[in-house]
Structure formats: C-alpha cells, structure tokens
Design an enzyme around this catalytic site. Structure first.
Site, PDB file in Angstrom:
ATOM      1  N   ALA A  40     -21.241 -31.062 -10.342  1.00 43.94           N
ATOM      2  CA  ALA A  40     -20.245 -30.874 -11.410  1.00 43.94           C
ATOM      3  C   ALA A  40     -20.913 -30.470 -12.718  1.00 43.94           C
ATOM      4  CB  ALA A  40     -19.445 -32.164 -11.610  1.00 43.94           C
TER       5      ALA A  40
ATOM      6  N   ALA B 215      28.192 -46.411 -30.354  1.00 45.63           N
ATOM      7  CA  ALA B 215      27.419 -45.232 -30.735  1.00 45.63           C
ATOM      8  C   ALA B 215      26.771 -45.419 -32.099  1.00 45.63           C
ATOM      9  CB  ALA B 215      28.330 -44.011 -30.758  1.00 45.63           C
TER      10      ALA B 215
ATOM     11  N   TYR C 298      19.292 -46.465 -30.657  1.00 45.15           N
ATOM     12  CA  TYR C 298      17.900 -46.881 -30.470  1.00 45.15           C
ATOM     13  C   TYR C 298      17.855 -48.386 -30.276  1.00 45.15           C
ATOM     14  CZ  TYR C 298      13.104 -48.216 -31.219  1.00 45.15           C
ATOM     15  OH  TYR C 298      11.862 -48.776 -31.057  1.00 45.15           O
TER      16      TYR C 298
ATOM     17  N   ALA D 182      32.324 -52.146 -36.670  1.00 47.70           N
ATOM     18  CA  ALA D 182      31.684 -50.849 -36.884  1.00 47.70           C
ATOM     19  C   ALA D 182      31.184 -50.722 -38.312  1.00 47.70           C
ATOM     20  CB  ALA D 182      32.671 -49.730 -36.574  1.00 47.70           C
TER      21      ALA D 182
ATOM     22  N   HIS E 128      25.726 -43.903 -26.188  1.00 46.60           N
ATOM     23  CA  HIS E 128      25.226 -42.692 -26.815  1.00 46.60           C
ATOM     24  C   HIS E 128      24.647 -42.970 -28.197  1.00 46.60           C
ATOM     25  CE1 HIS E 128      29.789 -42.440 -26.293  1.00 46.60           C
ATOM     26  NE2 HIS E 128      29.602 -43.184 -27.350  1.00 46.60           N
TER      27      HIS E 128
END
Length: 456
Positions: A12, A380, A366, A423, A363
């Site tokens: 090699a 979401a 994180y 929300a 959707h």
C-alpha cells in the site's frame, strides 16, 4: 485441508498519482470503506496471524485512518518495485508460516478465492492467482512448459511471442516464509524498469524444481486494481450490483437494483421493500414488512416490523419499534428512539429524544434531549430549547399531553401527565398534571390601522 499458519503482506505504498488527490490511493473508499480496509478485512477473515502493511506515501494519514491492532506497519521509503516492497517485510516472516501477498488497491478480492489459493499451494511451492484476458496488454504474462508454470515476464520485458500469451499475473501469490525470504534475497533489478519484481521468484522457484500452481478467481472483478477514479467508480458499481443481487435473491424488494447503495451490512426480515436511491450505511437491521421510500439514508439503526419510512428521510443511530411511520423529509439523529406506533412527520428533527407509544410529532418540530410519554400530540412548530449556549438540558413530557402549535419548551422543564399546552406558549416552568399552560400576550386590536407606505 489443513493449512499452515499464515501471515499476509498488503502492499500500500503507492502514491496514486492518477487519482489527482492528496489522499493516499488506498484510502479512497468503495462502498463507504477504504479500499485497503476491504483487503485487511479479508486477511483477518482468513485468520491471518499477522498483517504486514507496507506503506510509503501518506503514512500519517494511513495510520490515522486504520486502527486495526493486528497491523504491523512496514515502511518502504523508496518505491523500487513489488519485490523491494516484500523485502522490507521479509524480516518479519516466520520460516514455518505461509506468506500471502495482497494489494491495497485491489479491494474486491474474496475470501473464498483466497482460501482456494491457500488450499492449492503445493508443499514447498507457490500458489499463484492468474486470469486470462482477451487483451492482456500491459500485464505480466505467465510462461509455461508442458502446462507447468515456469515464470512471469513483465510486458515491457516480453518478446513479441510472449506478448501473445493471454494468461496474466494478478500479483497475488502465496509461498512458505523461509522460501520467500531466500528468493527475495536473490532478486535483481536487471530489467526495463530498473525495479525489483516479485514476479521473478516464480522463475527462481521453478529453477529449484518447486511446483507453481495457478488458480483462477471466481470473478474477474476480484483482481481488478484501481489507478484512477473511473476504475474506482466502475468497481463500486460492480460491488453494488453484487450486493443488490444477493438481497433480491434473499427476498428484499429493490425497486431498482441499479439505484441502491449498501455501504455496510444489512440484516432484514421478510417482505422488505426499498424504493430507489436509498443508501444503507453501517450496520442496519430492518424488520418484517418494512417499507423505505425513495431517497432515504439509513445508518447504524434498527427499524422494527411494519415501519414505513417516507421519502427523503435520514435516520442515523436510531431505534424504531414496530409500526412507526417517519417522514417525508424527517431527520432522526443519534439517540432518537420511537416506541410502537409513534409518528414523526415532515420536517421534524429528533436528537437524543424518545417518543412513547402512539405519540405523534406531525411537522416542523425539533425535539432534542427529550423524554416524551405515550399518546402525546406535539403540535407544528414545537421546539425543545435544550441548549443555553454552554450546556444541554432535558425536557420531560408525561403521557397523554397535548402540546399546541408554536410551543417552546425551555429546558430543564417537566410537563405532567394529561396537561395541555396552549398554542404559542413558551414554557419556562414545570406544568402540573391535567393543567393548562398558556403564556400568550392578550390580543389587542386597532381599528382602521394603516400599514406604512413606501416613500416615492
């Protein structure tokens, strides 16, 4: 048959000028693994007592890339031919062992072919791997008398008559250690290249009355070397075609075998379906009836029975229980774990996070450093704020929690079982069981308000 102990020498040391790369040639990858690592793996699978790696150019890079404890590093400071390379390794040969010579840029040599070569080596003689080519130009020719191998003549040194010979030397051979050392000591560089050819030991052995047995590989691709990126890409396709064929014959449905890449090992159940342009890396296990959509990358992960991974999803170092659905366009990073029936939708990213049974993150979310219970709805735009610029913190969400859209959970924080997060809420303190958490600013309305107008 019973074989002698064996060590392997892998050459090699070449620079690989035609690769046009700062990387040593043998470190260029085939199926996600350095070419030379394929050869090392074959040597180890054969049960080599020692693997001597002869290196030259890029030695530091080689040592960084190859961590095999079984390697003995042998420096060839000047590249003066294959015989010279073997001379550098010769002090490490035991007299009573066999020495198998391989090449770091011939990555597809199979263990089966090498074992046949090992078995065929005659006592006191040489086992030689040869092939017949329609166009042998450039290769060393095998010379015979009455059918017996008598030597190898390199193309540049061959006569016109010898150049008509179609049987050529692959460079792979096996011989006894004591014999090898004796023959290597007799090599000269009296040839057109001014190099020490390992092939000259064939004539030396014949002159001593030793038998040379030629063995052919199962496939020509096994002995094809790589000198440029075009040759490497061709061998990549040969390898991938072989892997795809094995999987198809084992019951895996590859929608287009020519558009599938395996860069590791794949363990699979029954009725697995894999669409086009899927890449499998590392060690991957797919359960029964798993479906993988086009463009997915799966690396070092376990995918349970009846899971479905939609197109363009990346799964790395993750563990999915049965009946999970992922994607499209999802990313599961190391430490992601999904329990039975969990769902991760489009543009959701997980890292060091666990979703409980039946939990859904549909959707634009994180989830990092999080433990999320069963039957939770993640709305979401939800983000677990796990990093304060210096340290990571954990978010814990109990069973049956409803998290509304556009929620930020500033870790460390715990949300109790059955709680609801409205929300648009930023959660900075723990939320009790069955409680409603809401942190929105009261809505106001200004009648007749006019938007600013650009000045002309």
């Amino acid at each position: 048959m019973l074989n002698n102990a064996m060590s392997v020498v892998i050459l090699a040391a070449g620079k690989g000028t035609r690769m046009y790369s700062d990387l040593p040639k043998v470190l260029h990858t085939l199926a996600g693994k350095a070419m030379v690592q394929h050869v090392i793996d074959a040597a180890n699978e054969l049960g080599a007592a020692h693997v001597h790696l002869v290196y030259g150019h890029g030695g530091d890079l080689l040592k960084q890339a190859l961590k095999d404890d079984n390697l003995n590093w042998v420096l060839q400071a000047e590249q003066l031919g294959t015989g010279h390379a073997m001379q550098q390794a010769a002090p490490f040969f035991a007299d009573d062992e066999d020495i198998l010579m391989l090449y770091g840029d011939v990555p597809l040599i199979s263990v089966e072919t090498l074992q046949r070569l090992r078995d065929a080596k005659p006592q006191g003689g040489i086992g030689l791997l040869t092939v017949k080519l329609d166009d042998p130009t450039g290769y060393g020719r095998i010379t015979r008398e009455n059918g017996k191998v008598t030597g190898i003549v390199e193309h540049k040194d061959a006569t016109d008559e010898q150049r008509q010979i179609q049987e050529i030397n692959t460079g792979i051979l096996i011989a006894n250690g004591a014999d090898m050392k004796r023959w290597l000591a007799k090599l000269t560089n009296n040839n057109a290249q001014g190099e020490y050819y390992i092939t000259d030991i064939i004539a030396l052995a014949y002159q001593e009355g030793r038998e040379i047995v030629a063995v052919h590989p199962q496939r020509l691709s096994e002995v094809e070397g790589v000198n440029n990126r075009l040759q490497l890409s061709r061998l990549e396709r040969v390898y991938q075609s072989e892997q795809a064929e094995k999987l198809l014959l084992a019951g895996v449905m590859l929608r287009d075998p020519a558009r599938f890449d395996l860069r590791g090992t794949l363990t699979h159940g029954r009725d697995v379906e894999i669409d086009t342009n899927v890449i499998i890396e590392g060690n991957v296990t797919l359960g029964h009836r798993v479906k993988i959509g086009t463009g997915c990358v799966i690396k070092n992960s376990v995918i349970g029975d009846d899971c479905e991974i939609s197109p363009y999803t990346v799964v790395e170092d993750a563990n999915l229980a049965a009946a999970c659905t992922i994607g499209p366009f999802a990313r599961l990073r190391p430490g992601a774990e999904l329990l039975e029936g969990a769902h991760v939708g489009n543009f959701v990213e997980m890292k060091k996070a666990r979703l409980g049974k039946g939990t859904k993150a549909g959707h634009l979310t994180y989830l990092g450093d999080a433990e999320i219970g069963d039957n939770v709805n993640i709305g979401a735009g939800t983000i677990t704020c796990n990093y304060d610029g210096a340290n990571k913190f954990k978010t814990i969400i109990g069973d049956d929690v409803f998290v509304g859209s556009d929620t930020q959970l500033v870790a460390p924080v715990t949300v109790g079982k059955g709680a609801t997060i409205a929300a648009g809420t930023t959660v900075t303190r723990n939320v009790g069981e069955n409680a409603l958490a809401i942190s929105r600013v009261p809505q106001t309305q200004k009648e007749g308000w006019r938007r600013p107008v650009k000045k002309k």
